[in-house]
Design a protein around this motif. Structure first.
Motif, PDB file in Angstrom:
ATOM      1  N   PHE A   1     -25.227  54.015   3.943  1.00 36.13           N
ATOM      2  CA  PHE A   1     -24.651  53.249   2.837  1.00 36.13           C
ATOM      3  C   PHE A   1     -25.040  51.779   2.960  1.00 36.13           C
ATOM      4  O   PHE A   1     -25.411  51.118   1.979  1.00 36.13           O
ATOM      5  CB  PHE A   1     -23.122  53.344   2.848  1.00 36.13           C
TER       6      PHE A   1
ATOM      7  N   GLY B   1     -29.297  51.447   3.561  1.00 39.57           N
ATOM      8  CA  GLY B   1     -30.076  51.871   2.399  1.00 39.57           C
ATOM      9  C   GLY B   1     -31.144  52.872   2.775  1.00 39.57           C
ATOM     10  O   GLY B   1     -32.340  52.626   2.567  1.00 39.57           O
TER      11      GLY B   1
ATOM     12  N   GLY C   1     -27.153  58.911   2.271  1.00 34.99           N
ATOM     13  CA  GLY C   1     -26.147  57.876   2.018  1.00 34.99           C
ATOM     14  C   GLY C   1     -26.608  56.880   0.971  1.00 34.99           C
ATOM     15  O   GLY C   1     -25.819  56.451   0.111  1.00 34.99           O
ATOM     16  N   SER C   2     -27.883  56.513   1.022  1.00 36.10           N
ATOM     17  CA  SER C   2     -28.404  55.575   0.030  1.00 36.10           C
ATOM     18  C   SER C   2     -28.468  56.212  -1.356  1.00 36.10           C
ATOM     19  O   SER C   2     -28.221  55.543  -2.367  1.00 36.10           O
ATOM     20  CB  SER C   2     -29.802  55.094   0.447  1.00 36.10           C
TER      21      SER C   2
ATOM     22  N   GLU D   1     -25.038  56.090  -2.838  1.00 27.95           N
ATOM     23  CA  GLU D   1     -24.733  54.725  -3.284  1.00 27.95           C
ATOM     24  C   GLU D   1     -25.489  54.378  -4.565  1.00 27.95           C
ATOM     25  O   GLU D   1     -24.938  53.743  -5.477  1.00 27.95           O
ATOM     26  CB  GLU D   1     -25.102  53.732  -2.166  1.00 27.95           C
TER      27      GLU D   1
ATOM     28  N   ARG E   1     -23.799  56.123  -7.427  1.00 31.14           N
ATOM     29  CA  ARG E   1     -22.556  55.432  -7.771  1.00 31.14           C
ATOM     30  C   ARG E   1     -22.837  54.204  -8.620  1.00 31.14           C
ATOM     31  O   ARG E   1     -22.150  53.961  -9.624  1.00 31.14           O
ATOM     32  CB  ARG E   1     -21.809  55.023  -6.505  1.00 31.14           C
ATOM     33  N   ALA E   2     -23.862  53.440  -8.239  1.00 26.39           N
ATOM     34  CA  ALA E   2     -24.193  52.227  -8.990  1.00 26.39           C
ATOM     35  C   ALA E   2     -24.667  52.554 -10.407  1.00 26.39           C
ATOM     36  O   ALA E   2     -24.422  51.778 -11.339  1.00 26.39           O
ATOM     37  CB  ALA E   2     -25.264  51.432  -8.242  1.00 26.39           C
TER      38      ALA E   2
END
Length: 260
Positions: A207, A210, A214-215, A218, A221-222
């Motif tokens: 997260f 990056g 996990g990236s 994220e 989500r963005a």
């Protein structure tokens, strides 16, 4: 059936219960996902439908697996490093109560302090790269591993001390034929807890840094791509379950080899 033989079958029965529970859970999840959500008229913006997730997977499958293999690499590396350090530190500190007292605050620190609180400091120390991910993951999975080593060495079998005193074996014989089986008795079950924490630590590190799944989570989500987020989570969960099953098989093999 003797107690020794019964212990041979305890682990397979645990595995059967786990597999049956997993299948029932997946079936229930599928039923809810396919029929119940539509019946309750839950917005796809909150919970995407299975066909939306399938389309998202087909659209991004190359990058999902590319980043997924990065996550697997991070988990395996950090877990392996933490295991080696835990074996060395656990064995050394078990031989010296002073060292055990010195390292005890470190063991507590690795569990008491939230990873997200020390993550910025780890990035400053180790840089904005893969090293930071490995350190974050290794810190959170270190405690259950070293605890397994210490638990095994601190609980010898009844009568073993007298037997060793009578036979007087050298240090290497004692280590390989006595201490290693004691360590495995408690360490192998601890591997599953440590592996789960390694996945958590790796995901948190990704997260921040990056990289890996996990990236992707994220990024989804963005962009408010809930379908893409769910697909990435499902791949991550699947990898975690596969690792858990492999470690359960290792646990069964160890108990079959030496049912303590």
């Amino acid at each position: 059936m003797s107690v020794r033989n019964r212990r041979h079958f305890s682990c397979p029965s645990e595995g059967i219960r786990f597999v049956v529970g997993l299948i029932l859970f997946l079936l229930l999840t599928l039923i809810v996902w396919v029929w119940v959500l539509d019946w309750l008229d839950v917005s796809p913006l909150l919970v995407p439908r299975w066909y939306e997730c399938w389309n998202a997977y087909k659209e991004h499958q190359n990058i999902i697996w590319e980043e997924g293999f990065k996550t697997v690499s991070h988990v395996v590396q950090s877990f392996s490093y933490a295991l080696v350090v835990a074996l060395v530190v656990g064995w050394v500190t078990s031989k010296n109560t002073l060292l055990l007292g010195l390292f005890s605050p470190v063991f507590v620190f690795s569990q008491a302090v939230p990873l997200i609180a020390i993550a910025p400091l780890i990035v400053v120390w180790f840089g904005f790269g893969e090293q930071s991910i490995l350190v974050m993951s290794g810190i959170v999975c270190f405690f259950p591993l070293v605890n397994g080593v210490l638990s095994g060495l601190s609980r010898p079998l009844a009568g073993d001390a007298e037997l060793l005193g009578w036979l007087k074996p050298n240090a290497w014989v004692t280590f390989f034929w006595y201490e290693i089986p004691l360590i495995l008795k408690f360490l192998v079950p601890s591997l599953r807890n440590g592996f789960g924490l390694a996945v958590v630590g790796t995901t948190v590190g990704e997260f921040i840094i990056g990289s890996g799944l996990g990236s992707l989570i994220e990024i989804a989500r963005a962009q408010n791509r809930v379908d893409f987020m769910v697909v990435s989570l499902m791949v991550l969960i699947g990898m975690g379950l596969l690792g858990f099953i492999l470690l359960w098989l290792l646990d069964w093999l160890v108990r079959w080899w030496r049912p303590l």
